[in-house]
Structures are given as structure tokens and as C-alpha cells.
Scaffold this motif. Structure first.
Motif, short mmCIF file in Angstrom:
data_model
loop_
_atom_site.label_atom_id
_atom_site.label_comp_id
_atom_site.label_asym_id
_atom_site.label_seq_id
_atom_site.Cartn_x
_atom_site.Cartn_y
_atom_site.Cartn_z
N UNK A 46 0.86 -1.19 0.00
CA UNK A 46 0.00 0.00 0.00
C UNK A 46 0.89 1.23 0.00
N UNK A 47 0.74 2.08 -1.01
CA UNK A 47 1.56 3.28 -1.14
C UNK A 47 0.86 4.48 -0.53
N UNK A 48 -0.40 4.69 -0.89
CA UNK A 48 -1.14 5.86 -0.42
C UNK A 48 -2.62 5.50 -0.31
N UNK A 49 -3.32 6.04 0.69
CA UNK A 49 -4.75 5.74 0.85
C UNK A 49 -5.58 7.01 0.73
N UNK A 50 -6.81 6.84 0.28
CA UNK A 50 -7.75 7.94 0.12
C UNK A 50 -9.12 7.50 0.64
N UNK A 51 -9.86 8.44 1.20
CA UNK A 51 -11.24 8.19 1.62
C UNK A 51 -12.13 8.93 0.63
N UNK A 52 -13.13 8.23 0.10
CA UNK A 52 -14.01 8.88 -0.87
C UNK A 52 -15.43 8.41 -0.70
N UNK A 53 -16.35 9.21 -1.19
CA UNK A 53 -17.76 8.85 -1.18
C UNK A 53 -18.09 8.00 -2.39
N UNK A 54 -19.29 7.42 -2.38
CA UNK A 54 -19.73 6.56 -3.47
C UNK A 54 -21.14 6.97 -3.86
N UNK A 75 -14.13 5.20 -11.09
CA UNK A 75 -15.22 4.23 -11.05
C UNK A 75 -14.77 2.99 -10.28
N UNK A 76 -15.64 2.49 -9.43
CA UNK A 76 -15.39 1.30 -8.63
C UNK A 76 -16.03 0.12 -9.33
N UNK A 77 -15.23 -0.88 -9.70
CA UNK A 77 -15.71 -2.04 -10.45
C UNK A 77 -15.68 -3.29 -9.58
N UNK A 78 -16.54 -4.24 -9.89
CA UNK A 78 -16.56 -5.60 -9.33
C UNK A 78 -16.75 -5.68 -7.82
N UNK A 79 -17.40 -4.69 -7.24
CA UNK A 79 -17.78 -4.77 -5.83
C UNK A 79 -19.15 -5.43 -5.79
N UNK A 80 -19.28 -6.46 -4.98
CA UNK A 80 -20.54 -7.20 -4.93
C UNK A 80 -21.40 -6.70 -3.78
N UNK A 81 -22.49 -6.00 -4.11
CA UNK A 81 -23.50 -5.59 -3.14
C UNK A 81 -24.76 -6.35 -3.52
N UNK A 122 -22.70 -3.87 -10.53
CA UNK A 122 -22.58 -2.70 -11.41
C UNK A 122 -21.41 -1.82 -10.99
N UNK A 123 -20.92 -0.98 -11.92
CA UNK A 123 -19.84 -0.07 -11.56
C UNK A 123 -20.45 1.16 -10.87
N UNK A 124 -19.70 1.67 -9.87
CA UNK A 124 -20.20 2.78 -9.06
C UNK A 124 -19.20 3.93 -9.12
N UNK A 125 -19.72 5.13 -9.22
CA UNK A 125 -18.87 6.31 -9.32
C UNK A 125 -18.34 6.70 -7.95
N UNK A 126 -17.05 7.05 -7.89
CA UNK A 126 -16.43 7.50 -6.65
C UNK A 126 -16.36 9.03 -6.64
N UNK A 127 -16.53 9.60 -5.47
CA UNK A 127 -16.51 11.05 -5.31
C UNK A 127 -15.17 11.48 -4.73
#
Length: 179
Positions: free
Chosen positions: A38-46, A76-82, A97-102
Motif C-alpha cells: 500500500x503506497x497511499x490511501x484515500x477516503x471517498x464517497x460513493x 469508477x469502482x468495479x466488481x464490488x458485490x452488493x 454494477x460499476x459505481x462512481x467515486x466522489x
């Protein structure tokens, strides 16, 4: 006369102002920490649909195969299973489905530039609620080689063994002092 808490403007402070934000974990991607440096982490909305939020409130999600891709300067967040919401009707969402990240524009540009480098990728680490909103912790990561994975496991095992030995020595010492 007793005085209450006062904020910077001299107004009475709210009661919940001094609390730290509560993080309610939904899902974690432990495999990502094993497979990547892990190089760098970010917190984002979805951006989510209502039935997705309801399904997440039930604590159902999987981040194992997830990855982030940047298309047209959007993350875009891909292959997350909800999984679909059981009480959902025709308005239900599709599970993968793919979900947009904020994210902020600067963050997206930085991630896009770094992910273009060889061996770098963007993976989700955690999915959680923060003050009632769904957040994703994503990381810029570089893939580990097989020997790196073995070395990491060996280091974890060594630290675990030393901690056990120290705890056992302390127990013996306390038992000798008591008896």
C-alpha cells in the motif's frame, strides 16, 4: 453561575461536537493488504442507489475482486458485490454494477498519473458508514511478488511468537512472585 462549553465565536458548543466521527465497518478487503504494497490511501464517497444503501445497512458486501478504474477523469469502482435488497421491487440494483467515486479533481489526476506506472493499481480496502454516509477507503498499491508475501507472513509469525514468549515469561514471573 456555571458556564457551559463555548466555541470560538463565543456561542454555546453543541453536545456532540467533541465526539469523534463514528466509523461503522461494512466490509474489508484483507486480501488486498496481503497481495499489494500500500503506497497511499484515500477516503471517498460513493454514488449509490437507495436499495444498495439498504443492503449495505444489513452489512452485506464483498470487496474481494474490486478495483478502481479512471475513465474520462472520473473514478469508477468495479466488481464490488452488493447483493440485491430482498424487499426491493423493480427499482432494485444489479449486484456487480460499476459505481462512481466522489474524489477531488487533484486526487483523481494524481491517482490517474500514478496508476499508469507499471505494476501500480488502485484497490478498495474498506467500505464503511461515516456519520450515516457510505465511504470507501481506496489505496494506490503496487503488486507484491510471491517471495514478498512469504516474507510478510514469516514476519507476522515471528512477531506473534515473540509476543507469546514474552507473555509466557511475564506469567511465570508473576507466578513466582505470588508463590
Amino acid at each position: 453561575m456555571a458556564k457551559g462549553l463555548v466555541n470560538v465565536q463565543g456561542k454555546p458548543a453543541k453536545k456532540n461536537q467533541d465526539k469523534a466521527p463514528e466509523r461503522k465497518m461494512i466490509a474489508q478487503n484483507k486480501k488486498a493488504r496481503h497481495d499489494y504494497h500500500i503506497i497511499d490511501t484515500y477516503e471517498c464517497g460513493v454514488v449509490l442507489m437507495g436499495t444498495e444503501v439498504k443492503s449495505l445497512r444489513m452489512g452485506r458486501a464483498s470487496l474481494v475482486d474490486g478495483f478502481v478504474q479512471i475513465d474520462n477523469h472520473e473514478a469508477w469502482l468495479h466488481s464490488i458485490h452488493v447483493p440485491e435488497y430482498m424487499q426491493g421491487s423493480w427499482t432494485n440494483h444489479s449486484a456487480k454494477r460499476k459505481r462512481k467515486l466522489l474524489l477531488h479533481r487533484e486526487e483523481i489526476d494524481k491517482l490517474e498519473a500514478k496508476s499508469q506506472e507499471t505494476g501500480h493499481t488502485i484497490v478498495p480496502l474498506a467500505l464503511y458508514f461515516l456519520n450515516g454516509r457510505v465511504k470507501v477507503e481506496i489505496a494506490l498499491a503496487k503488486g507484491k511478488k510471491e517471495f514478498d508475501k512469504r516474507q510478510t507472513l514469516r514476519e507476522k509469525q515471528d512477531t506473534r511468537e515473540t509476543n507469546r514468549a514474552i507473555a509466557a515469561a511475564k506469567r511465570r514471573q508473576r507466578a513466582a512472585q505470588a508463590g
